[in-house]
Design a protein around this motif. Structure first.
Motif, PDB file in Angstrom:
ATOM      1  N   LEU A 208     -13.528   7.941 -21.697  1.00  0.00           N
ATOM      2  CA  LEU A 208     -12.781   7.242 -22.742  1.00  0.00           C
ATOM      3  C   LEU A 208     -13.654   6.140 -23.327  1.00  0.00           C
ATOM      4  O   LEU A 208     -14.229   5.336 -22.597  1.00  0.00           O
ATOM      5  N   TRP A 209     -13.744   6.136 -24.639  1.00  0.00           N
ATOM      6  CA  TRP A 209     -14.365   5.046 -25.386  1.00  0.00           C
ATOM      7  C   TRP A 209     -13.306   4.402 -26.262  1.00  0.00           C
ATOM      8  O   TRP A 209     -12.315   5.039 -26.645  1.00  0.00           O
ATOM      9  N   CYS A 210     -13.521   3.154 -26.586  1.00  0.00           N
ATOM     10  CA  CYS A 210     -12.575   2.394 -27.408  1.00  0.00           C
ATOM     11  C   CYS A 210     -13.317   1.748 -28.567  1.00  0.00           C
ATOM     12  O   CYS A 210     -14.326   1.074 -28.362  1.00  0.00           O
TER      13      CYS A 210
ATOM     14  N   VAL B 252      -6.902  -9.776 -34.779  1.00  0.00           N
ATOM     15  CA  VAL B 252      -6.176  -8.604 -34.288  1.00  0.00           C
ATOM     16  C   VAL B 252      -6.831  -7.363 -34.890  1.00  0.00           C
ATOM     17  O   VAL B 252      -6.703  -7.113 -36.102  1.00  0.00           O
ATOM     18  N   PRO B 253      -7.532  -6.557 -34.106  1.00  0.00           N
ATOM     19  CA  PRO B 253      -8.263  -5.417 -34.648  1.00  0.00           C
ATOM     20  C   PRO B 253      -7.397  -4.176 -34.779  1.00  0.00           C
ATOM     21  O   PRO B 253      -6.305  -4.089 -34.207  1.00  0.00           O
ATOM     22  N   LYS B 254      -7.885  -3.235 -35.526  1.00  0.00           N
ATOM     23  CA  LYS B 254      -7.371  -1.869 -35.457  1.00  0.00           C
ATOM     24  C   LYS B 254      -8.076  -1.182 -34.283  1.00  0.00           C
ATOM     25  O   LYS B 254      -9.258  -1.400 -34.057  1.00  0.00           O
ATOM     26  N   VAL B 255      -7.344  -0.337 -33.562  1.00  0.00           N
ATOM     27  CA  VAL B 255      -7.857   0.252 -32.325  1.00  0.00           C
ATOM     28  C   VAL B 255      -7.962   1.766 -32.461  1.00  0.00           C
ATOM     29  O   VAL B 255      -7.054   2.414 -32.993  1.00  0.00           O
ATOM     30  N   LYS B 256      -9.066   2.309 -31.969  1.00  0.00           N
ATOM     31  CA  LYS B 256      -9.271   3.759 -31.914  1.00  0.00           C
ATOM     32  C   LYS B 256      -9.704   4.131 -30.504  1.00  0.00           C
ATOM     33  O   LYS B 256     -10.429   3.384 -29.851  1.00  0.00           O
ATOM     34  N   VAL B 257      -9.267   5.291 -30.053  1.00  0.00           N
ATOM     35  CA  VAL B 257      -9.630   5.792 -28.733  1.00  0.00           C
ATOM     36  C   VAL B 257     -10.333   7.131 -28.893  1.00  0.00           C
ATOM     37  O   VAL B 257      -9.875   7.998 -29.646  1.00  0.00           O
ATOM     38  N   TYR B 258     -11.454   7.288 -28.175  1.00  0.00           N
ATOM     39  CA  TYR B 258     -12.226   8.525 -28.185  1.00  0.00           C
ATOM     40  C   TYR B 258     -12.142   9.168 -26.802  1.00  0.00           C
ATOM     41  O   TYR B 258     -12.397   8.511 -25.781  1.00  0.00           O
TER      42      TYR B 258
ATOM     43  N   LEU C 100     -24.493  11.558 -29.443  1.00  0.00           N
ATOM     44  CA  LEU C 100     -23.836  10.288 -29.227  1.00  0.00           C
ATOM     45  C   LEU C 100     -23.177   9.841 -30.513  1.00  0.00           C
ATOM     46  O   LEU C 100     -23.675  10.048 -31.587  1.00  0.00           O
ATOM     47  N   LEU C 101     -22.048   9.093 -30.417  1.00  0.00           N
ATOM     48  CA  LEU C 101     -21.373   8.604 -31.603  1.00  0.00           C
ATOM     49  C   LEU C 101     -20.512   7.402 -31.278  1.00  0.00           C
ATOM     50  O   LEU C 101     -20.088   7.259 -30.153  1.00  0.00           O
ATOM     51  N   THR C 102     -20.267   7.080 -32.308  1.00  0.00           N
ATOM     52  CA  THR C 102     -19.272   6.240 -32.254  1.00  0.00           C
ATOM     53  C   THR C 102     -18.599   5.900 -33.424  1.00  0.00           C
ATOM     54  O   THR C 102     -19.248   6.051 -34.376  1.00  0.00           O
ATOM     55  N   GLY C 103     -17.317   5.038 -33.441  1.00  0.00           N
ATOM     56  CA  GLY C 103     -16.625   4.371 -34.474  1.00  0.00           C
ATOM     57  C   GLY C 103     -16.052   5.092 -35.522  1.00  0.00           C
ATOM     58  O   GLY C 103     -15.858   5.794 -36.193  1.00  0.00           O
TER      59      GLY C 103
END
Length: 393
Positions: A145-147, A156-162, A390-393
């Motif tokens: 799990l990545w966040c 206050v951020p917006k949140v995403k889960v990978y 690799l990735l992200t965001g």
């Protein structure tokens, strides 16, 4: 260097992963004009999310070989550019980076997400629905799990889960993605996806999003620009020529000399780290995605970051976007010269989402543990072994 304690925790004043990354994030926020109070809040969230790993001395090797970055730093930054607006800063983390197994890492990551949900008052129902698919007791794979946090004014951020579709084994990845889409109310979505060589990520938007997305990432081995131009499945999506032009610029297909990991430009293909496409779903009625992104691992197709920066600037200019924030951001992350390493700019991405202008995203590595040396030009037969993307965001 100062010797660290036997348990890996730092002595007073010693550089730690948490201090290093928090300093980078604070400087990035300042470079992009964010409020200092918000920057302090987000830096604190970063340190808290990394748990015990944040206090570990950088004199010691990483406690866990995170695949989030090439040097195993469990932190990555990204800047999302749009025309006539300042870029949005995003932060990608691996909360379970200190865990001893993938299953343990997933449990830690899930706990951190639920703590964020309590702190910022958002629901985790969709994630809970998928827990047995992506976070099984015997989870496999390079990550669990990545966040990702999209940093906004106000702290206050917006949140995403990978999540990892191969958690129950790579052969079950496609079936896992299909079942996850069905559970989330998108039973026709899997059939709308283009052909792929793998399913590296499954992502969810959690919290305060105008239109939350479910995103599926696909891997495309040895891809050409023409093939990339046919990947979007959006209604009224990007033109094939636009996607092809982006890939050619980011991967260097239009350079004077063919890259060491591509074929001759007449039939150029990405022979190193593969490209990724991302397909975002926001409604189930049509069964088709409302968003499409192409991610190019630019670091695998340049000699050094001076060349990667030139590619990024060319992409931004073609899209009518200001390059100055990227230059300021790189200077905030590192003092090294671009020509002294490769991988600081990890990916370039072209993003299309219905109802919004196109975006360009540049992914920036922390390099807390190491800087990859510049790549020597090599003949095609000496190309590096392909690794997990690799990735992200």
């Amino acid at each position: 260097m100062t010797a660290s304690r036997p348990d890996g925790r730092s002595k007073p004043g010693e550089q730690t992963l948490g201090r290093f990354a928090a300093g980078q994030l604070t400087r990035l926020c300042d470079a992009l004009g964010m409020d200092p109070a918000d920057a302090e809040t987000y830096a604190q969230v970063l340190v808290e999310s990394l748990g015990h790993a944040a206090g570990r001395s950088l004199d010691r090797p990483p406690p866990f070989l995170s695949t989030l970055s090439d040097d195993h730093t469990p932190v990555e930054y990204s800047l999302a550019f749009t025309p006539d607006a300042p870029p949005t800063l995003r932060l990608l983390l691996e909360p379970g980076c200190g865990a001893d197994t993938s299953a343990h890492s997933g449990r830690v990551g899930l706990r951190v997400i639920r703590e964020m949900a309590q702190r910022w008052n958002f629901a985790t129902d969709q994630l809970d629905t998928l827990e047995d698919l992506f976070l099984p007791a015997s989870a496999q794979g390079a990550f669990a799990l990545w966040c990702a946090l999209e940093l906004r004014p106000g702290g206050v951020p917006k949140v995403k889960v990978y999540l990892n579709p191969a958690a129950s084994g790579p052969r079950r990845a496609a079936a896992t993605v299909q079942e996850a889409l069905r559970r989330l109310g998108h039973p026709r979505a899997f059939a709308a996806l283009p052909p792929a060589d793998g399913y590296p990520f499954f992502a969810l938007d959690l919290g305060d999003w105008d239109v939350p997305r479910v995103k599926v990432y696909l891997r495309h081995d040895d891809m050409s620009a023409v093939e990339a131009g046919g990947l979007s499945r959006m209604n009224a999506g990007p033109a094939s020529a636009e996607i092809q032009e982006f890939l050619r610029t980011a991967a260097g297909f239009d350079a004077d000399t063919p890259d060491r990991r591509t074929d001759d430009r007449r039939d150029a293909r990405l022979r190193g780290r593969p490209a990724l496409s991302c397909h975002a779903f926001t409604e189930a009625a049509s069964g088709r995605p409302s968003g499409f992104t192409l991610h190019i691992p630019v670091r695998d197709y340049v000699q050094d970051d001076r060349e990667a920066l030139a590619r990024a600037e060319a992409v931004l200019r073609r899209c009518g976007m200001d390059t100055a924030p990227l230059l300021r951001s790189l200077a905030a992350v590192t003092r090294r010269r671009p020509q002294d390493g490769v991988g600081l700019i990890a990916y370039l991405a072209l993003v299309h989402q219905q109802g919004r202008p196109p975006r360009v995203t540049a992914y920036v590595s922390s390099e807390a543990y190491a800087v990859r040396p510049p790549l020597a030009r090599q003949p095609a037969e000496a190309e590096a072994t392909r690794r997990t993307p690799l990735l992200t965001g």
